[in-house]
Scaffold this motif. Structure first.
Motif, PDB file in Angstrom:
ATOM      1  N   GLY A 157       0.822  -1.211   0.000  1.00 48.00           N
ATOM      2  CA  GLY A 157       0.000   0.000   0.000  1.00 48.00           C
ATOM      3  C   GLY A 157       0.852   1.256   0.000  1.00 48.00           C
ATOM      4  N   GLU A 158       1.920   1.243   0.802  1.00 50.84           N
ATOM      5  CA  GLU A 158       2.817   2.395   0.840  1.00 50.84           C
ATOM      6  C   GLU A 158       3.544   2.576  -0.499  1.00 50.84           C
ATOM      7  N   LEU A 159       3.927   1.460  -1.104  1.00 54.35           N
ATOM      8  CA  LEU A 159       4.591   1.550  -2.403  1.00 54.35           C
ATOM      9  C   LEU A 159       3.636   2.032  -3.500  1.00 54.35           C
ATOM     10  N   MET A 160       2.355   1.718  -3.352  1.00 51.90           N
ATOM     11  CA  MET A 160       1.370   2.064  -4.373  1.00 51.90           C
ATOM     12  C   MET A 160       0.753   3.452  -4.171  1.00 51.90           C
ATOM     13  N   LYS A 161       0.992   4.084  -3.033  1.00 47.52           N
ATOM     14  CA  LYS A 161       0.402   5.409  -2.783  1.00 47.52           C
ATOM     15  C   LYS A 161       0.706   6.421  -3.877  1.00 47.52           C
ATOM     16  N   PRO A 162       1.937   6.507  -4.349  1.00 43.28           N
ATOM     17  CA  PRO A 162       2.198   7.493  -5.413  1.00 43.28           C
ATOM     18  C   PRO A 162       1.371   7.244  -6.673  1.00 43.28           C
ATOM     19  N   LEU A 163       0.983   6.002  -6.911  1.00 42.28           N
ATOM     20  CA  LEU A 163       0.165   5.710  -8.090  1.00 42.28           C
ATOM     21  C   LEU A 163      -1.211   6.343  -7.975  1.00 42.28           C
ATOM     22  N   GLY A 164      -1.705   6.472  -6.761  1.00 44.03           N
ATOM     23  CA  GLY A 164      -3.030   7.047  -6.544  1.00 44.03           C
ATOM     24  C   GLY A 164      -3.024   8.553  -6.409  1.00 44.03           C
ATOM     25  N   SER A 165      -1.865   9.183  -6.400  1.00 44.13           N
ATOM     26  CA  SER A 165      -1.819  10.630  -6.196  1.00 44.13           C
ATOM     27  C   SER A 165      -1.935  11.427  -7.490  1.00 44.13           C
ATOM     28  N   GLY A 166      -1.855  10.759  -8.624  1.00 42.09           N
ATOM     29  CA  GLY A 166      -1.973  11.467  -9.904  1.00 42.09           C
ATOM     30  C   GLY A 166      -3.405  11.874 -10.169  1.00 42.09           C
ATOM     31  N   ALA A 167      -3.580  13.067 -10.677  1.00 38.26           N
ATOM     32  CA  ALA A 167      -4.922  13.560 -10.982  1.00 38.26           C
ATOM     33  C   ALA A 167      -5.392  12.993 -12.321  1.00 38.26           C
ATOM     34  N   ALA A 168      -6.673  12.665 -12.377  1.00 39.49           N
ATOM     35  CA  ALA A 168      -7.266  12.186 -13.623  1.00 39.49           C
ATOM     36  C   ALA A 168      -7.408  13.375 -14.588  1.00 39.49           C
ATOM     37  N   ILE A 169      -7.669  13.100 -15.831  1.00 37.43           N
ATOM     38  CA  ILE A 169      -7.816  14.153 -16.833  1.00 37.43           C
ATOM     39  C   ILE A 169      -8.968  15.072 -16.419  1.00 37.43           C
TER      40      ILE A 169
END
Length: 102
Positions: free
Chosen positions: A38-50
């Motif tokens: 989960g900690e490794l994947m957090k940056p993947l969820g921080s990107g804003a959608a279009i």
């Protein structure tokens, strides 16, 4: 050779106790792997959608729940194998301690 009934019961109790300990150990190791994933994947969820502001995407509780669910699923499936390695290491260490005390 005659086996006493007491030794059979003790063996069954030890086997059941070991199975419970192993199950708890596997569960704890998988939880640890899930938190790490989960900690490794957090940056993947921080990107804003279009068309979405960065502030909106970082506060989305469904997105963080999704990352948490994915991390848990990956850990339970043994995707990285950290949980398996931890279980083997702990059980090996326990066996060495038992061998040296007997």
């Amino acid at each position: 050779m005659m086996i006493s009934r007491g030794s059979v019961v003790n063996t069954q109790t030890d086997t059941a106790s070991n199975a419970i300990r192993h199950t708890k150990l596997v569960h704890a190791a998988q939880q640890f792997e899930a938190v790490m994933m989960g900690e490794l994947m957090k940056p993947l969820g921080s990107g804003a959608a279009i068309g979405e502001d960065a502030d909106e995407s970082s506060s989305n509780p469904m997105q963080s729940y999704g990352v948490e669910a994915m991390a848990g699923a990956l850990a339970r499936s043994g995707a990285l194998g950290f949980a398996d390695k931890m279980v083997k290491a702990v059980e090996s260490h326990e066996q060495k301690n038992v061998a040296t005390t007997t």
